[in-house]
Design a protein around this motif. Structure first.
Motif, PDB file in Angstrom:
ATOM      1  N   VAL A  62      -4.735   8.452 -10.860  1.00  0.00           N
ATOM      2  CA  VAL A  62      -4.153   9.781 -10.659  1.00  0.00           C
ATOM      3  C   VAL A  62      -2.677   9.636 -10.274  1.00  0.00           C
ATOM      4  CG1 VAL A  62      -6.332  10.840  -9.930  1.00  0.00           C
ATOM      5  CG2 VAL A  62      -4.790   9.849  -8.220  1.00  0.00           C
ATOM      6  N   GLN A  63      -1.997  10.747 -10.246  1.00  0.00           N
ATOM      7  CA  GLN A  63      -0.621  10.746  -9.779  1.00  0.00           C
ATOM      8  C   GLN A  63      -0.596  10.639  -8.252  1.00  0.00           C
ATOM      9  OE1 GLN A  63       1.717  10.372 -11.748  1.00  0.00           O
ATOM     10  NE2 GLN A  63       1.922  11.901 -13.346  1.00  0.00           N
ATOM     11  N   ALA A  64       0.518  10.168  -7.719  1.00  0.00           N
ATOM     12  CA  ALA A  64       0.634  10.022  -6.265  1.00  0.00           C
ATOM     13  C   ALA A  64       0.413  11.362  -5.552  1.00  0.00           C
ATOM     14  CB  ALA A  64       1.993   9.455  -5.899  1.00  0.00           C
ATOM     15  N   GLY A  65       0.942  12.413  -6.141  1.00  0.00           N
ATOM     16  CA  GLY A  65       0.831  13.733  -5.530  1.00  0.00           C
ATOM     17  C   GLY A  65      -0.598  14.210  -5.356  1.00  0.00           C
ATOM     18  N   ALA A  66      -1.476  13.732  -6.226  1.00  0.00           N
ATOM     19  CA  ALA A  66      -2.880  14.153  -6.166  1.00  0.00           C
ATOM     20  C   ALA A  66      -3.551  13.726  -4.855  1.00  0.00           C
ATOM     21  CB  ALA A  66      -3.644  13.591  -7.354  1.00  0.00           C
ATOM     22  N   LEU A  67      -3.046  12.637  -4.266  1.00  0.00           N
ATOM     23  CA  LEU A  67      -3.648  12.113  -3.031  1.00  0.00           C
ATOM     24  C   LEU A  67      -3.482  13.093  -1.877  1.00  0.00           C
ATOM     25  CD1 LEU A  67      -2.320   8.454  -3.344  1.00  0.00           C
ATOM     26  CD2 LEU A  67      -4.565   9.328  -4.034  1.00  0.00           C
TER      27      LEU A  67
ATOM     28  N   LEU B  13       0.850  -1.194   0.000  1.00  0.00           N
ATOM     29  CA  LEU B  13       0.000   0.000   0.000  1.00  0.00           C
ATOM     30  C   LEU B  13       0.888   1.247   0.000  1.00  0.00           C
ATOM     31  CD1 LEU B  13      -2.581   1.569   0.172  1.00  0.00           C
ATOM     32  CD2 LEU B  13      -2.791   0.972   2.579  1.00  0.00           C
ATOM     33  N   THR B  14       1.289   1.667  -1.201  1.00  0.00           N
ATOM     34  CA  THR B  14       2.106   2.870  -1.328  1.00  0.00           C
ATOM     35  C   THR B  14       1.276   3.951  -2.006  1.00  0.00           C
ATOM     36  OG1 THR B  14       2.982   2.362  -3.534  1.00  0.00           O
ATOM     37  CG2 THR B  14       4.131   1.396  -1.648  1.00  0.00           C
ATOM     38  N   MET B  15       1.683   5.182  -1.808  1.00  0.00           N
ATOM     39  CA  MET B  15       0.938   6.299  -2.378  1.00  0.00           C
ATOM     40  C   MET B  15       0.967   6.235  -3.910  1.00  0.00           C
ATOM     41  SD  MET B  15      -0.195   7.654   0.314  1.00  0.00           S
ATOM     42  CE  MET B  15      -0.708   9.386   0.369  1.00  0.00           C
ATOM     43  N   ARG B  16       2.072   5.798  -4.461  1.00  0.00           N
ATOM     44  CA  ARG B  16       2.191   5.677  -5.912  1.00  0.00           C
ATOM     45  C   ARG B  16       1.244   4.612  -6.444  1.00  0.00           C
ATOM     46  NH1 ARG B  16       7.356   8.062  -7.382  1.00  0.00           N
ATOM     47  NH2 ARG B  16       8.252   8.820  -5.450  1.00  0.00           N
ATOM     48  N   ARG B  17       1.252   3.482  -5.763  1.00  0.00           N
ATOM     49  CA  ARG B  17       0.407   2.389  -6.204  1.00  0.00           C
ATOM     50  C   ARG B  17      -1.073   2.737  -6.056  1.00  0.00           C
ATOM     51  NH1 ARG B  17       1.728  -3.854  -5.592  1.00  0.00           N
ATOM     52  NH2 ARG B  17      -0.140  -4.661  -6.611  1.00  0.00           N
TER      53      ARG B  17
END
Lengths: 196, 196
Positions: free
Chosen positions: B35-40, B24-28
């Motif tokens: 979306v891109q990880a940064g969007a989270l 469970l990574t932000m990128r995944r």
DNA sequence: ACCTGAACACCGTTCAAGT
DNA sequence: ACCTGAACACCGTTCAAGT
């Protein structure tokens, strides 16, 4: 001078104490020891094993049983074991967190828990029940101490309310621990008396 | 279609259930949501907050109190709360580990523990003692369930000994839990009777 | 208001090659 | 036997810029 397994272990504990688990990285540890990060893998197969070794080191005092403690009543002996465990974890920054991770990964020694099971059994609990009681107590100690330690962290460099003087530790943390401990021994005592 | 906070949360839970906390990574998660990880980071300030939201979601069933449970005796009510907590954690892969991390970071809700404190108080314990008992019980549940779940993990894709049939869960795990739970309630009962 | 693109500052781990 | 150098395959988080 050549690096020994023990040097890696004590170097890791030194970083843990001074900077915390978040800063205990293989690269940083290597740098502190004057070697490359990869060199550490000659002494430990991975980081988890290194953390488990730290855990075993922290909890070693639990299983050195002086004759005085062994001669005491089962409930007093259990209190001693439990307090030694808490003290061992509190003696190092993020100690409880390291131990929790190690036990979750099943890499740390079971000796401390077995010592508790023995004490319960000596009190009169059947071995199966003694094992269950020891497991429960062990979980409690780990969780409670982790809670206490994470609160210490917050108090030390966070927003501390001036309700009472938090020197290094919340004054009631030990009380919380002793109360929970008493709940366990009372629970066991009531089961023992029910059996007689 | 726009991403909502709830979508991020349920997407995270889906990854957790299927692949576990390690994956469970932000990128995944971003990739799974398109979306891109940064969007989270528009919806959650950091990963820890996201994990805390998962914890609150997992433990939400603990505090929905049907009238039947509220009407029961204090010890039965506590058993219900404790079982709901364990069930909520076991319902998701690495659930107990996520919750432990969230509570260590002090980001998850205190409502479940408060519900337990209320039940202890209703049983006759002074509020201060009820709070301590609830803390102890909470630590026990978290630790015990994490233990149980990490063992499930090992059994599912590791060296499982053919001592007994491990379907998805060790058959004695629930027994361990109930035994520890009983130790608590017996301990409290003995303190109550000592006061009367 | 919500998201992209791209970067910043890192990780743990592996492994051929050196000594 | 023990370690270097360098790479592999990633991380969480930030932030100007876009729409």
């Amino acid at each position: 001078m050549q690096l020994r397994r023990h040097d890696v272990l004590s170097g890791a504990i030194a970083i843990l104490d001074e900077y915390g688990l978040g800063d205990l990285t293989m690269r940083r540890l290597g740098a502190a020891l004057g070697v490359q990060a990869g060199a550490l893998y000659w002494h430990f197969p991975n980081k988890q094993s290194l953390l488990a070794a730290i855990t075993d080191e922290m909890l070693a005092p639990v299983t050195v049983e002086p004759a005085a403690a062994a001669a005491a009543a089962w409930d007093e002996r259990l209190r001693t074991l439990a307090r030694r465990m808490r003290d061992g974890l509190l003696a190092h920054r993020d100690g409880a967190e390291v131990a929790t991770a190690s036990y979750a990964a099943r890499l740390a020694s079971d000796a401390p828990r077995h010592a508790m099971a023995d004490a319960f059994a000596e009190g009169g609990l059947p071995v199966q029940e003694a094992a269950m009681a020891a497991r429960a107590l062990f979980s409690f100690i780990l969780g409670q101490t982790m809670d206490e330690q994470s609160r210490m962290q917050m108090d030390s460099h966070g927003a501390l309310d001036p309700s009472d003087s938090p020197l290094f530790e919340s004054p009631s943390a030990a009380d919380y621990f002793e109360y929970g401990l008493g709940l366990f021994t009372d629970g066991v005592r009531s089961r023992l008396s029910g059996r007689l």
